[in-house]
Motif scaffolding. Sequence first.
Motif, PDB file in Angstrom:
ATOM      1  N   UNK A 371     -77.529 -47.694  -7.169  1.00  0.00           N
ATOM      2  CA  UNK A 371     -78.132 -48.894  -6.576  1.00  0.00           C
ATOM      3  C   UNK A 371     -79.651 -48.836  -6.685  1.00  0.00           C
ATOM      4  N   UNK A 372     -80.207 -47.664  -6.372  1.00  0.00           N
ATOM      5  CA  UNK A 372     -81.662 -47.519  -6.412  1.00  0.00           C
ATOM      6  C   UNK A 372     -82.019 -46.112  -6.877  1.00  0.00           C
ATOM      7  N   UNK A 373     -83.042 -46.021  -7.765  1.00  0.00           N
ATOM      8  CA  UNK A 373     -83.522 -44.728  -8.250  1.00  0.00           C
ATOM      9  C   UNK A 373     -84.682 -44.267  -7.374  1.00  0.00           C
ATOM     10  N   UNK A 374     -84.665 -43.004  -6.987  1.00  0.00           N
ATOM     11  CA  UNK A 374     -85.716 -42.455  -6.135  1.00  0.00           C
ATOM     12  C   UNK A 374     -86.602 -41.463  -6.879  1.00  0.00           C
ATOM     13  N   UNK A 375     -86.324 -41.247  -8.179  1.00  0.00           N
ATOM     14  CA  UNK A 375     -87.130 -40.350  -8.999  1.00  0.00           C
ATOM     15  C   UNK A 375     -87.427 -41.038 -10.320  1.00  0.00           C
ATOM     16  N   UNK A 376     -88.357 -40.469 -11.073  1.00  0.00           N
ATOM     17  CA  UNK A 376     -88.730 -41.013 -12.376  1.00  0.00           C
ATOM     18  C   UNK A 376     -88.751 -39.893 -13.408  1.00  0.00           C
ATOM     19  N   UNK A 377     -88.799 -40.275 -14.675  1.00  0.00           N
ATOM     20  CA  UNK A 377     -88.806 -39.298 -15.763  1.00  0.00           C
ATOM     21  C   UNK A 377     -89.999 -38.350 -15.604  1.00  0.00           C
ATOM     22  N   UNK A 378     -89.729 -37.060 -15.761  1.00  0.00           N
ATOM     23  CA  UNK A 378     -90.776 -36.047 -15.633  1.00  0.00           C
ATOM     24  C   UNK A 378     -90.813 -35.376 -14.280  1.00  0.00           C
ATOM     25  N   UNK A 379     -90.151 -35.970 -13.286  1.00  0.00           N
ATOM     26  CA  UNK A 379     -90.148 -35.357 -11.950  1.00  0.00           C
ATOM     27  C   UNK A 379     -89.350 -34.060 -11.959  1.00  0.00           C
ATOM     28  N   UNK A 380     -89.865 -33.047 -11.282  1.00  0.00           N
ATOM     29  CA  UNK A 380     -89.114 -31.810 -11.066  1.00  0.00           C
ATOM     30  C   UNK A 380     -88.411 -31.922  -9.722  1.00  0.00           C
TER      31      UNK A 380
END
Length: 450
Positions: A371-380
Amino acid sequence: MNKVKGAVAALRELPRQHRFALGSISFFLLAVFLWQPEPDSSGQVVGEPLRKTVAIPLTDLDILSEQNSEPLGAAIDPQDPDFQAPKDELDQQLAENVTVAHSHQVAAGENLSAIFQQYGLPLADMYQLVAADRSIQNLGVGQTLTWTLDDSGRVAELQIKRSAKIRDEYKLGASGYQYRQHEETGVLKPVMLTGRVSGSFYNSALAAGLTPSQIQTLVQALQWRFDFGRDARKGDRFAVAVEREFIDGKAVSRGTVKALHYLSGSRDVFVMRYSDGQFYDENGQSLNRALRRIPLDKRYRISSSFNPHRKHPITGRISPHNGTDFATPIGTPVLAAGDGVVVKARKHPLAGNYIVIKHGREYTTRYLHLHRLLVKVGDRVEMGQRIALSGNTGRSTGPHLHYELIKKNRPVNAMKVPLPQAAPIPSSQRGAFKQQAQKEKAALADVMPG
């Protein structure tokens, strides 16, 4: 008759809830055909003018067990580039030069069928392996199975390590699988290979005498402690202990990696293989990072299980389900299954909003229909961290989380396959291991390039 047998076999491969649903539908239709209304005293069938035949297309039937899942026929190709973790130079070098070997250590109560199902291996190959030699079914706890796959996904070669010196080998040929037992009759001796990094670690290790598969063993063993693709520097020094079999003074095998000592600036890395086949540091601590089996903070009903051999009950076509579906309400927190790096966070027509996390160089996890993303590409991210809220996006028959575990680029059953653990060597055996590790490290230090 063959068609009937084929239909029966196909039904048996369906999940239990699918068979129950189809059985209920069949019973209902049979009851309709058998029921006949009684005529009245005039000979007329009561209510006959109200009778009407309605054709119900089987393709429109809604099987309850598939709610909170994906509709059959909407399977996502696991090799779709949109869902692949990107490869760096070291990944590409290994992929080009090493045939990926998968392995499994037999646990109590496991049989060959259970292992094949955990890793999504072709059941037809299993039956052919049994036909080649029935002893393959006699698996002992602690024995190790190692296999490779060809380009079509078939088991190309399978080995069972029965003991320290005996292993069974099965190779796929034009006429099926050929079996032979190999027994090491020579003497096992340690060989020290040393080198200095002058370009990439991969090429420097090759120049030192290591094989591509031995390099892959080291890369995977240290994936959490030292990344040879990112951390290796020009001038780094290394020494590797390899155990080889010798007959009449001549090496007859390339050997098994036993220990590594690596010096990079102020970093001093040492690892040694233990009797369980895993690598540990000189204090007996594990090099692994743990993965959790369920990426949720509590258990939810599994609406569709891992089944790469799933068949459509009507068409008979293979419609694989390469993950596990949890019937989670929209907005349920989704947790990272382990420490890693987010490599994909986007939207797809079938998968909806989805996330892909790379865990070291061996494991990848996928989370679909969010439903919703809480992280983005590159996040550890760390194991247990909230990364999304579950949803009902993409091709979906109800709110749920579709979760996939990928090991060495192959989807596996996350609910059953053994997961990496970060446990140290048992305390009762750790003292003896530490003493041996000190001797091994000293021996490698003596041959380390100056």
